[in-house]
Scaffold this motif. Structure first.
Motif, PDB file in Angstrom:
ATOM      1  N   THR A  39       0.846  -1.187   0.000  1.00  0.00           N
ATOM      2  CA  THR A  39       0.000   0.000   0.000  1.00  0.00           C
ATOM      3  C   THR A  39       0.882   1.238   0.000  1.00  0.00           C
ATOM      4  OG1 THR A  39      -1.581  -1.237   1.337  1.00  0.00           O
ATOM      5  CG2 THR A  39      -1.919   1.127   1.189  1.00  0.00           C
ATOM      6  N   ARG A  40       0.476   2.227  -0.791  1.00  0.00           N
ATOM      7  CA  ARG A  40       1.198   3.500  -0.861  1.00  0.00           C
ATOM      8  C   ARG A  40       0.305   4.614  -0.300  1.00  0.00           C
ATOM      9  NH1 ARG A  40       1.976   1.845  -6.739  1.00  0.00           N
ATOM     10  NH2 ARG A  40       0.176   3.200  -6.900  1.00  0.00           N
ATOM     11  N   PRO A  41       0.913   5.720   0.104  1.00  0.00           N
ATOM     12  CA  PRO A  41       0.114   6.826   0.645  1.00  0.00           C
ATOM     13  C   PRO A  41      -0.937   7.372  -0.318  1.00  0.00           C
ATOM     14  CG  PRO A  41       2.426   7.140   1.173  1.00  0.00           C
ATOM     15  CD  PRO A  41       2.355   5.971   0.230  1.00  0.00           C
ATOM     16  N   ASP A  42      -0.758   7.167  -1.605  1.00  0.00           N
ATOM     17  CA  ASP A  42      -1.740   7.685  -2.575  1.00  0.00           C
ATOM     18  C   ASP A  42      -2.745   6.631  -3.035  1.00  0.00           C
ATOM     19  OD1 ASP A  42      -0.050   6.182  -4.192  1.00  0.00           O
ATOM     20  OD2 ASP A  42       0.237   7.751  -5.693  1.00  0.00           O
ATOM     21  N   ASP A  43      -2.836   5.506  -2.323  1.00  0.00           N
ATOM     22  CA  ASP A  43      -3.820   4.481  -2.667  1.00  0.00           C
ATOM     23  C   ASP A  43      -5.171   4.787  -2.015  1.00  0.00           C
ATOM     24  OD1 ASP A  43      -2.410   2.703  -4.334  1.00  0.00           O
ATOM     25  OD2 ASP A  43      -1.497   1.704  -2.606  1.00  0.00           O
ATOM     26  N   GLY A  44      -6.212   4.664  -2.810  1.00  0.00           N
ATOM     27  CA  GLY A  44      -7.574   4.824  -2.324  1.00  0.00           C
ATOM     28  C   GLY A  44      -8.460   3.770  -2.961  1.00  0.00           C
ATOM     29  N   TRP A  45      -9.729   3.748  -2.554  1.00  0.00           N
ATOM     30  CA  TRP A  45     -10.706   2.806  -3.101  1.00  0.00           C
ATOM     31  C   TRP A  45     -11.994   3.579  -3.344  1.00  0.00           C
ATOM     32  CZ3 TRP A  45      -9.015  -2.102  -4.019  1.00  0.00           C
ATOM     33  CH2 TRP A  45      -9.958  -2.998  -4.535  1.00  0.00           C
ATOM     34  N   CYS A  46     -12.446   3.613  -4.583  1.00  0.00           N
ATOM     35  CA  CYS A  46     -13.618   4.414  -4.957  1.00  0.00           C
ATOM     36  C   CYS A  46     -14.909   3.794  -4.428  1.00  0.00           C
ATOM     37  CB  CYS A  46     -13.689   4.553  -6.477  1.00  0.00           C
ATOM     38  SG  CYS A  46     -15.113   5.497  -7.051  1.00  0.00           S
ATOM     39  N   ASP A  47     -15.699   4.615  -3.709  1.00  0.00           N
ATOM     40  CA  ASP A  47     -17.012   4.172  -3.240  1.00  0.00           C
ATOM     41  C   ASP A  47     -18.131   5.079  -3.773  1.00  0.00           C
ATOM     42  OD1 ASP A  47     -16.686   6.417  -1.631  1.00  0.00           O
ATOM     43  OD2 ASP A  47     -16.584   5.303   0.247  1.00  0.00           O
ATOM     44  N   ALA A  48     -17.822   5.837  -4.819  1.00  0.00           N
ATOM     45  CA  ALA A  48     -18.808   6.726  -5.448  1.00  0.00           C
ATOM     46  C   ALA A  48     -19.616   5.920  -6.455  1.00  0.00           C
ATOM     47  CB  ALA A  48     -18.112   7.892  -6.145  1.00  0.00           C
ATOM     48  N   VAL A  49     -20.865   5.653  -6.125  1.00  0.00           N
ATOM     49  CA  VAL A  49     -21.716   4.743  -6.902  1.00  0.00           C
ATOM     50  C   VAL A  49     -21.747   5.070  -8.391  1.00  0.00           C
ATOM     51  CG1 VAL A  49     -24.090   3.923  -7.199  1.00  0.00           C
ATOM     52  CG2 VAL A  49     -23.124   4.135  -4.915  1.00  0.00           C
ATOM     53  N   GLY A  50     -21.831   6.317  -8.758  1.00  0.00           N
ATOM     54  CA  GLY A  50     -21.953   6.678 -10.166  1.00  0.00           C
ATOM     55  C   GLY A  50     -20.643   6.830 -10.919  1.00  0.00           C
ATOM     56  N   HIS A  51     -19.529   6.616 -10.261  1.00  0.00           N
ATOM     57  CA  HIS A  51     -18.226   6.815 -10.912  1.00  0.00           C
ATOM     58  C   HIS A  51     -17.793   5.556 -11.653  1.00  0.00           C
ATOM     59  CE1 HIS A  51     -14.022   7.929 -11.467  1.00  0.00           C
ATOM     60  NE2 HIS A  51     -14.412   9.174 -11.232  1.00  0.00           N
ATOM     61  N   ARG A  52     -17.097   5.734 -12.759  1.00  0.00           N
ATOM     62  CA  ARG A  52     -16.634   4.584 -13.557  1.00  0.00           C
ATOM     63  C   ARG A  52     -15.594   3.742 -12.822  1.00  0.00           C
ATOM     64  NH1 ARG A  52     -11.776   5.191 -16.039  1.00  0.00           N
ATOM     65  NH2 ARG A  52     -10.892   7.278 -16.012  1.00  0.00           N
ATOM     66  N   ARG A  53     -14.953   4.263 -11.783  1.00  0.00           N
ATOM     67  CA  ARG A  53     -13.958   3.513 -11.012  1.00  0.00           C
ATOM     68  C   ARG A  53     -14.560   2.922  -9.724  1.00  0.00           C
ATOM     69  NH1 ARG A  53      -9.866   1.388 -12.864  1.00  0.00           N
ATOM     70  NH2 ARG A  53      -8.768   1.606 -10.920  1.00  0.00           N
ATOM     71  N   TYR A  54     -15.879   2.899  -9.636  1.00  0.00           N
ATOM     72  CA  TYR A  54     -16.559   2.373  -8.444  1.00  0.00           C
ATOM     73  C   TYR A  54     -16.044   0.975  -8.098  1.00  0.00           C
ATOM     74  CZ  TYR A  54     -20.390   0.631  -5.505  1.00  0.00           C
ATOM     75  OH  TYR A  54     -21.124   0.088  -4.485  1.00  0.00           O
ATOM     76  N   ASN A  55     -15.783   0.768  -6.824  1.00  0.00           N
ATOM     77  CA  ASN A  55     -15.278  -0.485  -6.264  1.00  0.00           C
ATOM     78  C   ASN A  55     -13.959  -0.921  -6.901  1.00  0.00           C
ATOM     79  OD1 ASN A  55     -15.353  -2.492  -4.315  1.00  0.00           O
ATOM     80  ND2 ASN A  55     -16.388  -3.934  -5.659  1.00  0.00           N
ATOM     81  N   ARG A  56     -13.097   0.053  -7.132  1.00  0.00           N
ATOM     82  CA  ARG A  56     -11.757  -0.194  -7.681  1.00  0.00           C
ATOM     83  C   ARG A  56     -10.740   0.668  -6.937  1.00  0.00           C
ATOM     84  NH1 ARG A  56     -13.253  -4.343 -10.130  1.00  0.00           N
ATOM     85  NH2 ARG A  56     -14.134  -4.279 -12.183  1.00  0.00           N
ATOM     86  N   ARG A  57      -9.504   0.224  -6.981  1.00  0.00           N
ATOM     87  CA  ARG A  57      -8.397   1.027  -6.449  1.00  0.00           C
ATOM     88  C   ARG A  57      -8.283   2.289  -7.287  1.00  0.00           C
ATOM     89  NH1 ARG A  57      -3.211   2.373  -7.410  1.00  0.00           N
ATOM     90  NH2 ARG A  57      -3.136   1.190  -9.331  1.00  0.00           N
ATOM     91  N   VAL A  58      -8.001   3.395  -6.615  1.00  0.00           N
ATOM     92  CA  VAL A  58      -7.782   4.671  -7.293  1.00  0.00           C
ATOM     93  C   VAL A  58      -6.548   5.335  -6.707  1.00  0.00           C
ATOM     94  CG1 VAL A  58     -10.209   5.047  -7.905  1.00  0.00           C
ATOM     95  CG2 VAL A  58      -9.350   5.899  -5.710  1.00  0.00           C
ATOM     96  N   LYS A  59      -6.014   6.269  -7.455  1.00  0.00           N
ATOM     97  CA  LYS A  59      -4.853   7.031  -7.005  1.00  0.00           C
ATOM     98  C   LYS A  59      -5.346   8.359  -6.437  1.00  0.00           C
ATOM     99  CE  LYS A  59      -0.385   8.743  -8.386  1.00  0.00           C
ATOM    100  NZ  LYS A  59       0.592   8.907  -9.443  1.00  0.00           N
TER     101      LYS A  59
END
Length: 147
Positions: A39-59
Motif C-alpha cells: 500500500t502507498r500513501p496515494d492508494d484509495g478505493w472508490c465508493d462513489a456509486v456513479g463513478h466509472r472507477r466504483y469499487n476499484r483502487r484509485v490514485k
C-alpha cells in the motif's frame, strides 16, 4: 435483504480472496500464496456509486468519494481484498469489502470482516489463490440456563 452501498452490512456468501495489501513500512511481507501489493500513501478505493472507477483502487487525490487505503489507525496494515461485487462491478451493490484488523473491542465495521492482527498474520501464511471465505450468519452464543 440485498447489499447496497453505505448500508454497513457485511455481505453473505462465499468469496474469493483476490490479493493481500500491506503497509510495507509497518508489516514485513508475510509468506502467502496470494498476490501481494504494498500500500502507498496515494492508494484509495472508490465508493462513489456513479463513478466509472466504483469499487476499484484509485490514485489519490481523487475527485469522487473514496476510502483511503493508507491509514494511521493500523486497521489496514494487512488487508485481504475480497471478491465482492468486482466481476462484474454493479453500481450501488457495495464496495471496499475487506478482511482487515479489528478495532479494540471488536466494534462493528462498515461492512468488512475484522479479525485480531495476529490472526491476520497467521491466516496470510495459510491461504492462496484458490482459497475462499464463507461469510454467513453469526454463530449464536449458547444461552445460560437459570439455576
Amino acid at each position: 435483504m440485498a447489499k447496497r452501498e453505505g448500508d454497513g452490512v457485511t455481505p453473505r456468501g462465499t468469496f474469493a480472496i483476490r490479493r493481500l495489501w500491506r503497509r510495507a513500512d509497518r508489516t514485513p511481507r508475510p509468506p502467502t500464496g496470494l498476490p501481494v501489493r504494498a500500500t502507498r500513501p496515494d492508494d484509495g478505493w472508490c465508493d462513489a456509486v456513479g463513478h466509472r472507477r466504483y469499487n476499484r483502487r484509485v490514485k489519490l487525490p481523487f475527485p469522487a468519494s473514496h476510502e483511503r487505503m493508507w491509514r494511521d489507525d493500523r486497521l489496514y496494515d494487512l488487508v485481504f481484498e475480497l471478491g465482492w461485487n468486482d466481476r462484474p462491478v454493479r453500481a450501488g451493490r457495495g464496495s471496499a469489502i475487506f478482511l482487515h484488523a479489528a478495532r479494540a473491542g471488536f466494534t462493528p465495521t462498515a461492512g468488512c470482516v475484522a479479525l485480531a492482527p495476529a490472526v491476520l498474520k497467521r491466516l496470510a501464511g495459510r491461504i492462496g489463490p484458490r482459497t475462499v471465505i464463507e461469510i454467513g450468519r453469526p454463530v449464536p452464543r449458547p444461552r445460560r440456563r437459570a439455576i
